[in-house]
Structures are given as C-alpha cells and as structure tokens.
Design a protein around this motif. Structure first.
Motif, PDB file in Angstrom:
ATOM      1  N   THR A 106      44.797  34.089  44.380  1.00  0.00           N
ATOM      2  CA  THR A 106      45.836  34.650  45.252  1.00  0.00           C
ATOM      3  C   THR A 106      45.269  34.943  46.630  1.00  0.00           C
ATOM      4  N   ALA A 107      44.094  35.529  46.650  1.00  0.00           N
ATOM      5  CA  ALA A 107      43.474  35.860  47.938  1.00  0.00           C
ATOM      6  C   ALA A 107      43.215  34.599  48.748  1.00  0.00           C
ATOM      7  N   GLY A 111      48.251  39.646  52.710  1.00  0.00           N
ATOM      8  CA  GLY A 111      49.636  39.235  52.534  1.00  0.00           C
ATOM      9  C   GLY A 111      50.258  39.827  51.286  1.00  0.00           C
ATOM     10  N   GLU A 112      51.508  39.411  51.037  1.00  0.00           N
ATOM     11  CA  GLU A 112      52.266  39.950  49.908  1.00  0.00           C
ATOM     12  C   GLU A 112      52.380  38.931  48.796  1.00  0.00           C
ATOM     13  N   TYR A 171      40.252  43.491  47.288  1.00  0.00           N
ATOM     14  CA  TYR A 171      41.232  42.861  48.178  1.00  0.00           C
ATOM     15  C   TYR A 171      42.253  43.884  48.652  1.00  0.00           C
ATOM     16  N   PRO A 172      41.814  44.815  49.453  1.00  0.00           N
ATOM     17  CA  PRO A 172      42.734  45.878  49.884  1.00  0.00           C
ATOM     18  C   PRO A 172      43.862  45.379  50.779  1.00  0.00           C
ATOM     19  N   ASP A 173      43.708  44.184  51.337  1.00  0.00           N
ATOM     20  CA  ASP A 173      44.769  43.681  52.205  1.00  0.00           C
ATOM     21  C   ASP A 173      45.804  42.845  51.487  1.00  0.00           C
ATOM     22  N   LEU A 174      45.672  42.723  50.176  1.00  0.00           N
ATOM     23  CA  LEU A 174      46.704  42.047  49.392  1.00  0.00           C
ATOM     24  C   LEU A 174      47.661  43.109  48.863  1.00  0.00           C
ATOM     25  N   THR A 175      48.963  42.843  48.995  1.00  0.00           N
ATOM     26  CA  THR A 175      49.946  43.799  48.490  1.00  0.00           C
ATOM     27  C   THR A 175      50.745  43.200  47.354  1.00  0.00           C
TER      28      THR A 175
END
Lengths: 310, 324, 312
Positions: free
Chosen positions: B142-143, B150-151, B179-183
């Motif tokens: 996903t990352a 991203g979402e 991956y703190p920037d993945l929502t």
C-alpha cells in the motif's frame, strides 16, 4: 392423531439412524457419546422447546439465535467491562433476553404485526446491537472455571446441561399439555379471531410465549458461552433454523393449532444424532443438510397422508 | 411399547457389534475453518497428496459455515471416534482451545495450521505467515502504491472474523510505527461475498474520493474490489490484498490489481500432514529444529512453530505458475 | 404502500442535506444495477406472498442458477442460451416447490426451508466453494460491453416489473392470484383453480430467481458458487415493507418496487452519512421494525378498532 403418527415415524427414523451409525461409526453407541450429543444440542434444544408453543399459536420466532448472541454479549460485557460478578452478569443476560422477548411480544400481541415480519426485523436488530456494541471485534473470554463447568462439566457421563434441558422440557411440556394455557395456545393457533371472540386472553398468552422465548434464548446464551468459553457477536448463528426444523420435524404444525413437545424432543434428537453420527462415520457434514431436507419433506408428507386417510 | 422395544433391540444389537475400525494406519483428522471455501479446498489437495505419500488416513471435515460452535463439536466427535492427530485451522481461538486441551489429555496429538489456538492447547503450529508478517507485507504494498502518503480503505471478511481482525490489529500497529502518513479511512465487511465486496468498494470510492488504494483482506473480496475499481473507470485507484492467485489472475493481468498476497496453500496442507505424521511417530518433539517434508525439503522448526515461509506476493509476472 | 414511499422520501431528504454526493449520477446508476436482481426476485416473491405462501429458498436457488449459467457458458454454449438455462433451472426448482405445496398441500415455509438447506449443502458439497472461472469473455455483460450492459440490466429488471404489474392488474391470471390469496375456497367456488395458481406462482418465482441470478452473474467475469446468502431475507423484507400483507390477498408490485429501492438505498446511505459498519445490521433491523410498526399503528388508527378483526 396426526401428530402421534408423525412421532411414530420419527421415532422409527431415529432408531434407523442409530442402527446405521452404530454400524458405521466409531464409538457411537457409548454413554460418553450420548452425553456429547446432549451437550451439543442443549442450546438449540432450549430454543426449540420455547419455539414449540409459539408455533402452536401459528406464530414463529426467527430472532432466537440473534437474541442468544445479544444475551451472550451482554453477559460478557457486564462481567468483563463492568466488572460485575458472574451471577449478576447472568442476571443482566436474562434481563436482556426478557427485554428482547418483550419487544417481540409487544409487536406481535399488542400491535398485531405478523410474527414472521416482527421477528425478521428483530433477527437483524438483536444481533446488530450485539455487533454494534462490540464493534464486531470484541470477544469476551477467560471466564472462571466454576462458570465454565456449566457448559463443559459433567457428572459421570451426564453433561451439566442435561439438568437444565430436562427442567425446560418438563416445564414446556406442562405448559403445553397439562395447563389450560396450552389449550388456549392451540385455540389461538386454530383460529385467532375465534379465540378472541370466545373471550380468551389472546394478547396475554401470546406475550407469554414470546417472552418465554426470550428467556430461553438468554439461558441458552449462558450455556453457549460456558461451553465455548467465549462470548462474541456471532454466537448462535443459524440456531433458529435448527430449532424450527426440530419443531416442525416433530409434528407440530406450522399453521398452528396442533403440536407436541415430545415431537420436538424427538425432532431434536433426530437432528443431533444425524450430525454426530455422520462425523463419527467419517461422512461429509453436507450430508446432514441433505438428509435433513429429505426428512422434513418426508415427515410432512407422511403427516399429510395420514391426515387424508382419517 | 413396540417403539421402545425396537429402539432397545437396535441398541443391544449395535452394542454387540461395536463399530468403526482399528488398524495400524495412522489417522489424522484435519479441519478447515469452513468447508465451502476454495482457499481450504486447495489446502486439502496438498494434504491429500501428502497423506497418500505417507500412507496416512486423512479425515477431512469441518463446519460448512463459519460457526464458532461447530468446530468444537467436530473435535468432540473426533475425540469420541478416536484419532491419532487432530490438525485444525482455528476460527475462534478461545473457544476451540478448551476442547483441544481436552483432546490432548486423551492422548491425541494436536497441531494447528493456518490459524493458531492458544499455545498450551496444541503441540505445534504450522505457520504459513505471522499476522504481523501479513500486515507488514500488505502495508508495504500500500505504501509503495501511495508513494508513502495518502488514503486507503479496507474490505474485510465479516466484522467478527477472527483472522481478519487480528490482521487489522497488526496493520494499525504497523501503520503507526512505520507509515504515519498513510490514512486508513474505513473498514467495510464483505461477509465473504464477492458481490458485497464489489458494492462496498463502489460506495467507498464515492464516499471517500481521496482513497487511492483498496486493500481487500478476504479471498472473495479481492476480485470483488478489483471489479468495482475497474468498472468505476478510476484509473488512479489500485487494489491490493490477500487472495487466491486463480481469482486474482485476470485482474493482475489487467493492472487493476497490483498484488495479491498469500502463500502456497497446497504446500500448507502438505506440510501440515507431514508435521502431523512426524509428531505422531515421534520424529517431531521439543528440541527438534528442522523437519523433513517430502517435496518441500527441509523446513525450519522454530520452537513450537513449523514455518512454511514468508508471505508470498503474486504479481502479473508470476501468477501463471500457480494453479489454485 | 405509502409507508415505504414516505420513508424513502425522508431518507432522500436527509441525504440531500447531509451527503449530496449520494445523488451523483454514477452512484444512482450503480445502486440501480445492484438492485436489479432484487427487483426481479421481489416481483416473484410478491406473487408468492399474495397467495399466502412464502419461499425462503430463493437464496440457494440464486446460487444454483448462477453456477448453472456459468457452467453452461464455460462448456461453450452461447451466453444467451446459458442464461436461458439458468432461468429454466430456476423454473424447475420452483416447480418442485410448487408441486409439494400445491399438490401435496405441505406448508410452504417448510418445503422451501428443506429446499434451501438441501440445495445449498449439495452445491457446497459438489463445488467445495471453488468458483466457476475462465468463462468466455462475452459472459460479462452478455457481450454487450460495460456501457450497454449497465443500461440493459436495470432496464430489463424494470421491464419485468412493468410487464408483471400490467399482468397482475389487467389479466384474469393476475386477479386469480389475488383471489387465491384472499380466500382460496371462495376462489375455487368461483371457478378458479387456486392449486394451479399456487403451483405456477412458485414456478414463476423460480424462473424469476433464475433471471435474477443471471442479471447478477453477468456483472462479473466469473461465478462465485455460494452467492445469495441472505438473499431471501432481503427480498422478503422488501416485499413486506412495501406493503404486501403476509396474510395474503393484499399488496402491489409498486409497493414491492418501492420496498426494494428503500432497503437497497439504506445500506449505501448509511455509509454516505458516515455510519460505522458495525451498526449496519442493527439499523437495517430497526428500519424494518419501524416500517411495520408505523403501518400497524396506522391500521389501528384508521380502522378505529383492533386490526385483529381483520381477516387472518
């Protein structure tokens, strides 16, 4: 008259089943296994017993399995999250069951909404509340051994559920066959308007049976949680189908007016022995479904045939 | 009178006859989570192959639907019947562990495969991939697809499915750590129905237009989600997830599905049988660090876990090699 | 009939206010596509319920017919014929139900319960859950392509609904269905053949389920072998919420259509409104209960006396 003949054919079926599995299965005819059969069918047994008077009135309750799940979750939640002692948590579960039954009763008896529809709605609602409350995820376990004994313990070969099942069977039998309540229920099933015109307390009696069903679901929930050692929102999935099948197989007419608790117990035994026997005979589980379907049609066909002759 | 007499006669005769068979062939009873699932059907193929090689009687049975109580009843029946080894893919850890412990006290060897019970309820666990490993692999894909930020949305099995819930738990942990920037915007159930997964994905794409990746973590959900993305015409959205290569193939070739994570299910079944056999014959016991498993060669044994390997990613380049 | 209408209007108003994205044409089209099989099956179920019967086996029928369509297509038959095969299979299953109910007089709930369990377990046994894959490429959308297919499927469903509505309203067959459900004995004395009516209603239910299976299956490239779980409950709920009485003799196809649209809208609407997935089931149940309760209260209010004196 017809119910008795269906019972005889069913008893014969049961005998044949036992004979077949005795030959094919390993350790089928043992006291240990008999105990296991009782243990596995205790919960659906309670539900089937409570469904018998309901179907006698020409009604139905599709929500029993879902209410079982809700009661199980209430039990788990009050014990684990709220820290209540087991007896109090059990009380909460029973209260939930009675409340659920009361909701069905209110809509069926007071507002006179057809039971099929009401319990179709509560079928979704009850399990839905259980799912919502646990987010589907939460699974309560690690119950104390003393409680688990209720579902996993035994005295010799007699499983602990036996006493409860026996008590319930006797109680329902008395209700249906020995008390005037039972005759009232039959009358309602035969003709609900006729019963009203005759001055029978129709709404009260209907309320009684649906609330009883809720109580049965709650007790069954406790047995279920004790047997599995866990309480989760998917408890009792499909139980309503098994329970209804047992009742109908036993000769209670789905149209209402005619029924027998003994028949329900026979139906239950037939289904439980079938499942257990197939497993011990290394036969595929799907066969149970197919045989059940055939038995249902055969049992009803036989009862129709006898009805025509009389 | 005659009814009771008939039943009594039957019981007397059958008690005299006895039933079942006792011979020297090892009997291994293997249970999937439920029988109507092609994932387990392919595990069975591997198990049958190994059973033939090892000359072991394989009993394959289980619930036809995912009902937590049914697995317990099947194990109870096996205890009554008497088997040498019970091998179970566990739907509900707490529930099944009780009866597995009972089996062990009766001298039956117990192993788990695909999904574990509580450690003291079984002798060994045939592990194809840890929940953490699965989560890490999926999060990694996903990352990569989102370029690190991203979402994304998840389509799961049912809300109560124990495996999926464990993976989600691990996934959230991995996201927080790495991956703190993945929502993760939402988790929707498919109830193992492809059409449901299809419809939920369609709705998700509309309700959350910022979602660029759909992660489908149930086998029927992968083709369902992929078909939904394809029909939506959203070429900016990709799908990843956990699923069978056979179902994933057309979508992998299409490009809609980027990757499908799984493991060789036939090998899993195969290895499980070999483990059961080794355990029953005493070849596998505490202290042993490797297991010889026929065509799979030597497998590592890590404490009480027999390791199949790490999660495998099927892509459009390698999916043709697999037949399940 | 008015209850589902007002409920639908209320829901749409809430959506217009809180989540106008719902009304995006692509979304509405997708919802209609998803509802198409349910609409077709609801037509059949309306007829069944009108005659005072029930059919809880249509979920299993759906699975079987979808598999048959897939297997036939895979064996080389043109998709149209494979589809016909699915419909025929459904009709055949329906005729078995019909025979047992109409000829032998067995209660429909038990017959269809047996059929539901028997079909599904047999299917599971045979297929072990393995999908029917690698179908010819013209299976999806029946070879019409996505754009045409996405128009034809709902059009077909609505066409079936419209034709059936016309038949029910303007032909003697339609009147016979109402009469049979209303009072079978009176219908018989009036010269109709209620047993035949019931038989053909079950056949129609089966055939329509086969069609629903086809309309659903051709939206994909392969066939799942255990589809349709819970389908019967969805359809029955829609028919009942739509105003068709379980006691028979009263109801309309328009009501059922509204019922389908309402219940098909609720699920996605909840997502648009931000509801969490794990409250879905509870809300669906609540909506069914609310709809029937309002209806019952209305009946009490309008008739001024207990609705129990309505004929059962």
């Amino acid at each position: 008259m017809s119910a008795l003949t269906v019972e005889r054919s069913l008893a014969l079926c049961l005998a044949i089943e036992i004979a077949i599995f005795a030959l094919l299965g390993s350790n089928f005819v043992t006291l240990q296994n008999a105990g296991e059969i009782i243990r596995a069918s205790a919960e659906t047994g309670l539900l089937a017993l409570a469904l018998t008077p309901i179907i006698l009135t020409g009604g139905i309750d599709l929500s029993v399995g879902s209410l079982l799940a809700l009661c199980a979750v209430v039990f788990g939640m009050t014990w684990a999250d709220a820290g209540w002692p087991i007896p109090l948590a059990a009380g909460a579960a029973i209260a939930a069951g009675l409340a659920g039954g009361a909701l069905n009763a209110l809509l069926v008896a007071r507002l006179q909404v057809p039971p099929l529809i009401v319990t179709l709605g509560t079928f979704s609602l009850f399990r839905g509340i259980a799912e919502g409350a646990t987010a589907g995820v939460r699974n309560y376990s690690n119950f104390p051994d003393a409680f688990l004994f209720l579902g996993q313990g035994a005295v010799g070969f007699i499983p602990s559920q036996f006493v409860i099942l026996l008590a319930a069977a006797v109680a329902i039998w008395l209700l249906v066959h020995r008390m005037t309540v039972g005759r009232t229920l039959s009358a309602i099933g035969f003709s609900i308007d006729g019963a009203r015109h005759a001055g029978l307390p129709v709404a009260r009696r209907l309320s009684l049976v649906y609330v009883l069903s809720g109580l049965a679901a709650a007790v069954a929930a406790l047995l279920y949680v004790a047997r599995l050692g866990q309480a989760k929102a998917d408890a009792g999935t499909g139980f309503e189908l098994t329970a209804i099948t047992a009742v109908v197989l036993g000769g209670t007419s789905i149209f209402g007016g005619r029924g027998s608790v003994r028949g329900t117990l026979l139906g239950l035994a037939t289904l439980a022995v079938l499942q257990n026997g197939l497993r011990l005979s290394d036969l595929p589980a799907e066969l149970a479904g197919v045989v059940t379907a055939v038995l249902l049609v055969a049992a009803l066909g036989a009862s129709r045939a006898f009805e025509r002759d009389t | 009178m005659t009814r009771a007499g008939l039943v009594a006669l039957v019981l007397a005769v059958s008690a005299a006859c006895g039933g079942g068979g006792t011979d020297n062939v090892l009997t291994v009873a293997m249970m999937p989570k439920n029988k109507g699932n092609p994932y387990f059907a392919s595990c069975r193929v591997g198990a049958e192959a190994a059973a033939k090689e090892l000359n072991v009687r394989l009993l394959w049975d289980g619930p036809t639907e995912t009902d937590p109580a049914k697995q317990n009843e099947v194990v109870d029946a096996w205890i009554t019947r008497g088997v040498d080894v019970i091998a179970v893919s566990v739907e509900n850890k707490e529930a099944l562990s009780t009866v597995l412990r009972k089996a062990r006290t009766r001298g039956i060897k117990v192993i788990t495969w695909d999904a574990d019970a509580e450690p003291d309820a079984r002798d060994y666990f045939v592990n194809q991939a840890t929940p953490r490993g699965i989560a890490e692999t999926l999060a990694g894909h996903t990352a990569r697809l989102l370029d690190g930020r991203g979402e994304f949305g998840v389509i799961t099995a049912s809300l109560t499915a124990a495996n999926q819930n464990e993976w989600l738990r691990q996934l959230r942990a991995v996201l927080a750590e790495r991956y703190p920037d993945l929502t993760l915007v939402d988790v929707r159930p498919s109830d193992d129905d492809r059409r449901r997964a299809f419809e939920e994905t369609q709705t998700m794409l509309k309700v959350h237009p910022g979602v660029r990746v759909i992660m489908a973590i149930a086998s029927p959900a992968v083709p369902g989600a992929a078909e939904a993305v394809k029909q939506s015409g959203r070429t900016d959205v990709r799908v990843t997830g956990l699923g069978l290569p056979g179902d994933a193939k057309p979508y992998l070739k299409d490009g809609v599905l980027d990757s499908a994570v799984l493991w060789n299910t036939e090998d899993l079944g195969f290895l499980t049988m070999y483990t059961a056999h080794a355990l029953a014959t005493g070849a596998l016991k505490p202290g042993v660090t490797s297991l010889s498993a026929g065509r799979l060669g030597t497998r590592q044994v890590d404490g009480d876990q027999v390791i199949l390997g790490t999660p495998f990613t099927f892509t459009k380049d390698n999916v043709d090699q697999f037949k399940f | 009939m008015t209850v589902p209408f007002f409920a639908l209007v209320a829901l749409l108003l809430v959506l217009a206010a809180a989540a106008p994205a719902f009304f995006d044409p692509a979304n509405l089209r997708d919802l209609l596509l998803a509802a198409a099989p349910v609409i077709v099956a609801a037509v059949g179920m309306t007829l069944v319920v009108l005659t005072r019967q029930i059919d809880i086996s249509i979920g299993s029928q759906l699975a079987v017919c979808a598999v048959i369509a897939g297997v036939l297509a895979k064996s080389g038959l043109p998709v149209a014929l494979a589809g016909l095969g699915a419909v025929a299979a459904g009709a055949l299953i329906g005729s078995v139900n019909g025979l047992l109910v109409a000829r032998l007089g067995l209660p429909s709930i038990v017959v269809t319960l047996a059929m539901m369990v028997g079909l599904r377990e047999t299917l599971r046994w045979i297929t072990e859950g393995i999908w029917v894959r690698e179908l010819p490429s013209d299976f999806q959308w029946m070879g019409l392509g996505q754009d045409a297919g996405r128009f034809v499927i709902p059009a077909l469903a609505l066409g079936v609904w419209a034709a059936s509505s016309w038949i029910m309203r303007y032909t003697s067959g339609g009147r016979a269905v109402y009469a049979t459900g209303s009072d079978a004995e009176a219908a018989r004395l009036a010269g109709m053949r209620p047993k035949q009516v019931v038989f053909w209603v079950f056949v129609a239910m089966g055939a329509l389920t086969g069609l629903a299976a086809l309309l659903s299956a051709i939206q994909f490239i392969d066939v799942q072998t255990n589809s349709g779980v819970g389908f019967e409950l969805r359809v029955i709920a829609a028919v009942v919420v739509g105003g068709t009485s379980i006691a028979g003799g009263r109801g309309s196809l328009t009501g059922s259509l509204l019922g389908v649209i309402l219940l098909s809208t609720v699920g996605p609407a909840l997502v648009f409104l931000g509801s969490q997935a794990y409250w879905d089931r509870a809300l669906q149940g609540l909506i069914i209960l609310a709809a029937v309760t309002v209806d019952a209260l209305r009946a009490v209010a309008s008739e001024g006396r207990g609705p129990g004196l309505r004929r059962r």
